[in-house]
Design a protein around this motif. Structure first.
Motif, PDB file in Angstrom:
ATOM      1  N   TRP A   1       0.865  -1.182   0.000  1.00 45.26           N
ATOM      2  CA  TRP A   1       0.000   0.000   0.000  1.00 45.26           C
ATOM      3  C   TRP A   1       0.899   1.228   0.000  1.00 45.26           C
ATOM      4  CZ3 TRP A   1      -4.206   2.788  -0.559  1.00 45.26           C
ATOM      5  CH2 TRP A   1      -4.419   3.940   0.206  1.00 45.26           C
TER       6      TRP A   1
ATOM      7  N   LEU B   1      -8.751   2.532   3.494  1.00 49.18           N
ATOM      8  CA  LEU B   1      -7.399   1.994   3.522  1.00 49.18           C
ATOM      9  C   LEU B   1      -6.426   2.950   4.204  1.00 49.18           C
ATOM     10  CD1 LEU B   1      -6.986   0.293   0.035  1.00 49.18           C
ATOM     11  CD2 LEU B   1      -7.688  -0.716   2.200  1.00 49.18           C
TER      12      LEU B   1
ATOM     13  N   ALA C   1      -8.455  -4.350   3.443  1.00 50.34           N
ATOM     14  CA  ALA C   1      -9.068  -3.572   4.525  1.00 50.34           C
ATOM     15  C   ALA C   1      -9.333  -4.443   5.739  1.00 50.34           C
ATOM     16  CB  ALA C   1     -10.357  -2.932   4.040  1.00 50.34           C
TER      17      ALA C   1
END
Length: 268
Positions: free
Chosen positions: A57, A88, A137
């Motif tokens: 991420w 997120l 998530a």
């Protein structure tokens, strides 16, 4: 056949390529990077920290160098004013690269491979993206009572910018939100993770990419997207993606598809 595929939806886009390496770039979207099954890519942060990962991420405006030149990559870019982006960013952080455990996305390995090779249709690609976001998530449960929903005033301002990223000065956007300019500036940054001005620039980029599907000259795309000229657009794309607009707009290199909802949300 194109070596890369770019699929645009209302709140995200997915870039799938067999090979990519870039210098230092940073973009306004939050990005989920996925390597093909059993493979990895290399990220180097702006501070020089080097990581090897199969999934990661990257929050908005976080600079990184990328090397996925051997195995390819899926890059899922999420609009900063979208529900999943806030979700997120709140759960995984908004300031630094976060490496994700390989097992999180293992059930999606076959679909990731299919996306990389252009074998999935639009519905299958959307299901892959939804599944990836849901699984990522779920790795960091929210606190009790938490909701990632954006403030409706921020949603109204973001929608106005998407309709025309250059037509609305801050004072007008503040009126749309029913706030002072200073309060809107603070609220937007708090909720979306970047300034109103940065989001407007992102909207220009997003609209320009979408307009490339029509095959118009890049100078026309630049002006229609709100850039001062094609050179301005080229510099912006290079700093965000490490790719020139001419590369993304070339159907021999990149196969571009746009969802109907994206066309409505980001009108030309």
């Amino acid at each position: 056949m194109s070596d890369a595929h770019l699929h645009l939806w209302e709140d995200r886009f997915l870039y799938a390529t067999h090979a990519i390496a870039s210098g230092l770039t940073a973009r306004a979207s939050g990005t989920v990077l996925l390597a093909p099954p059993g493979r990895t890519f290399t990220l180097v942060s702006g501070a020089g920290e080097r990581v090897q990962a199969s999934a990661a991420w990257v929050p908005p405006l976080v600079a990184r160098r990328l090397d996925a030149s051997r195995w390819g990559l899926l890059s899922l870019n999420i609009d900063p004013a979208a529900y999943h982006h806030r979700l997120l960013a709140d759960r995984l952080g908004s300031r630094a690269i976060r490496v994700l455990a390989p097992q999180i996305l293992a059930p999606l390995a076959q679909a990731c491979e299919g996306a990389l090779h252009g074998q999935l249709d639009a519905a299958e690609l959307q299901a892959l993206c939804d599944g990836a976001l849901r699984r990522i998530a779920g790795t960091a449960p929210p606190p009790p009572g938490y909701t990632p929903a954006l403030d409706p005033r921020v949603r109204r301002v973001a929608a106005a910018i998407r309709r025309d990223p250059q037509a609305s000065p801050l004072t007008t956007l503040a009126e749309i939100a029913g706030l002072s300019a200073d309060r809107l500036t603070h609220l937007f940054r708090e909720q979306a993770g970047l300034s109103v001005t940065r989001y407007a620039l992102w909207a220009k980029i997003r609209r320009a990419i979408q307009q490339m599907r029509e095959g118009a000259p890049l100078t026309q795309v630049a002006l229609a997207g709100g850039f001062s000229d094609s050179a301005h657009m080229s510099r912006t794309f290079q700093s965000c993606f490490g790719l020139a607009p001419s590369f993304l707009s070339d159907p021999r290199r990149v196969q571009l598809s746009v969802d109907d909802a994206a066309t409505r949300a980001w009108p030309a």
